[in-house]
Write an enzyme that holds these catalytic residues in place. Structure first.
Site, mmCIF file in Angstrom:
data_model
loop_
_atom_site.group_PDB
_atom_site.id
_atom_site.type_symbol
_atom_site.label_atom_id
_atom_site.label_comp_id
_atom_site.label_asym_id
_atom_site.label_seq_id
_atom_site.Cartn_x
_atom_site.Cartn_y
_atom_site.Cartn_z
ATOM 1 C CG ASN A 32 -2.088 0.953 1.051
ATOM 2 O OD1 ASN A 32 -3.073 0.596 0.408
ATOM 3 N ND2 ASN A 32 -2.007 2.157 1.604
ATOM 4 C CB SER A 128 -20.393 -8.946 -7.604
ATOM 5 O OG SER A 128 -21.646 -8.769 -6.979
ATOM 6 N N GLY A 130 -19.200 -7.240 -2.184
ATOM 7 C CA GLY A 130 -18.819 -6.346 -1.100
ATOM 8 C C GLY A 130 -17.694 -6.922 -0.249
ATOM 9 C CE LYS A 183 -19.123 -5.475 -9.251
ATOM 10 N NZ LYS A 183 -19.315 -4.132 -8.767
ATOM 11 C CG HIS A 186 -23.552 -7.045 -10.919
ATOM 12 N ND1 HIS A 186 -23.140 -6.189 -9.924
ATOM 13 C CD2 HIS A 186 -23.904 -8.186 -10.298
ATOM 14 C CE1 HIS A 186 -23.248 -6.794 -8.744
ATOM 15 N NE2 HIS A 186 -23.707 -8.006 -8.950
ATOM 16 C CG ASN A 187 -22.173 -2.362 -9.670
ATOM 17 O OD1 ASN A 187 -22.125 -3.571 -9.471
ATOM 18 N ND2 ASN A 187 -21.227 -1.546 -9.255
ATOM 19 C CD GLU A 190 -25.866 -4.691 -5.833
ATOM 20 O OE1 GLU A 190 -25.736 -5.620 -5.020
ATOM 21 O OE2 GLU A 190 -24.888 -4.043 -6.278
ATOM 22 C CE1 TYR A 191 -25.710 1.703 -7.988
ATOM 23 C CE2 TYR A 191 -26.728 3.731 -8.742
ATOM 24 C CZ TYR A 191 -25.649 3.067 -8.206
ATOM 25 O OH TYR A 191 -24.524 3.769 -7.885
ATOM 26 C CE LYS A 261 -19.070 2.869 -2.880
ATOM 27 N NZ LYS A 261 -18.450 1.597 -2.424
ATOM 28 N NE ARG A 288 -28.933 4.058 -5.621
ATOM 29 C CZ ARG A 288 -27.947 3.374 -5.052
ATOM 30 N NH1 ARG A 288 -26.789 3.974 -4.802
ATOM 31 N NH2 ARG A 288 -28.084 2.105 -4.733
#
Length: 342
Positions: A32, A128, A130, A183, A186-187, A190-191, A261, A288
């Site tokens: 890091n 996916s 989290g 992805k 996919h998000n 999910e929303y 995001k 949102r």
């Protein structure tokens, strides 16, 4: 011993994936930019786990076997480009970079093209699930060179979630930025799912007047049927979670303001470019955005009655109807997403 793998970035997702890799017998080298986060990571992991911690990029690259396998877990956008530029002086032909963040697919295509000139393979991989998924088994969506995918597939299969018959939740998505595009969609789906849950909750609580306990029982019951999902499951645990600072449930103390995001917005933009209608997902995006206008809503509230007319009739029948409507709407949301992927 299996080939080792580097994890660059020890935020929540990077730290969880590093532990997942190590637990599945993959030797891990971690790095890091700020070493204090590396020290924090090492202090928090199980004493039974072992990691090689690099203080500098030079040490990080030196400790990795050839061809180097490097999982980049930093914020999407310029930070990913910064990491690539930092690694570039040390990269050799055959090295493999895997971007496990939510990068925009166009950025992934651009990075692939540049790195391929130096013989470096770049995999854009959606992750996916989290924090807990990354730790115990995520769904993985890798895209890029197919031969490179097959080289890293044994590692990905070990750390991925397992479906029925112990089938790993990972497959080759396609060339170029296919993994990150999938992805993104996919998000977006999910929303839509989360907005459907929010609307169902609102009708159940304020239209039918169900108590938090009754709401928890309703969502738990739905989770035992066709609506079964992680989102429904955690909703059943959230709706009656007590507030430890005052009477009532914690949900009532949380500001009704949702953030974004970027991936949902990107899905909407891509759908408009492709000419694909995704009304369920776009409605979720608009909801949102509306929720973020807290000051405007507070002013508007002064001019309108703050109340909801209760739904007439049998509450049990309404619960069944709302559940059926949510199921139909979920099918619509998924169908819209799949249409984008064709």
């Amino acid at each position: 011993m299996p080939q080792n793998m580097g994890v660059f970035g020890l935020g929540v997702m990077g730290a969880s994936l590093a532990q997942n890799l190590e637990r599945n017998s993959i030797p891990v080298v971690v790095f890091n930019y700020t070493y204090d986060l590396t020290e924090q990571f090492l202090a928090q992991v199980s004493s039974k786990q072992s990691f090689t911690a690099a203080r500098t990029v030079y040490e990080f690259m030196k400790d990795l076997e050839r061809p180097r396998l490097i999982l980049i877990m930093v914020t999407a956008g310029k930070p990913v480009d910064s990491v690539i530029n930092t690694l570039k002086p040390y990269l050799e032909p055959g090295d493999i970079l895997i971007d496990g963040g939510n990068s925009h697919f166009s950025d992934t295509d651009r990075r692939m093209e540049v790195l391929q000139m130096d013989g470096v393979q770049y995999i854009g991989m959606g992750v996916s699930g989290g924090e807990q998924g990354a730790l115990w088994g995520p769904s993985l969506m890798p895209g890029g060179d197919e031969g490179t995918y097959h080289f890293i597939e044994p590692i990905l299969s070990k750390i991925a979630a397992k479906a029925g018959h112990n089938e790993p939740c990972v497959t080759y998505i396609g060339r170029g930025s296919a993994g990150h595009f999938v992805k993104m969609v996919h998000n977006g789906i999910e929303y839509g799912d989360m907005q459907l849950i929010a609307e169902a909750y609102d009708i159940l609580r304020f239209g039918l007047g169900l108590s938090p306990q009754q709401l928890a029982e309703t969502f738990a019951e739905w989770n035992r049927g066709v609506l079964s999902s992680f989102l429904i499951e955690i909703t059943s645990k959230i709706v009656d979670f007590p507030d430890d600072l005052q009477d009532g449930v914690l949900l009532d103390s949380i500001l009704d303001k949702a953030g974004m995001k970027g991936t949902g917005t990107w899905t909407g933009q891509a759908a408009l470019t492709l000419g694909e209608p995704i009304p369920t997902m776009l409605a979720a995006l608009h909801a949102r955005a509306l929720s973020s206008l807290t000051q405007v809503r507070t002013v508007a509230q002064q001019y309108y009655e703050n109340g909801v007319n209760k739904l007439p009739g049998n509450a049990r029948e309404w619960v069944q109807k709302i559940g059926s409507a949510m199921y139909a709407s979920k099918i619509c949301s998924y169908a819209q997403g799949f249409a984008m992927l064709q």
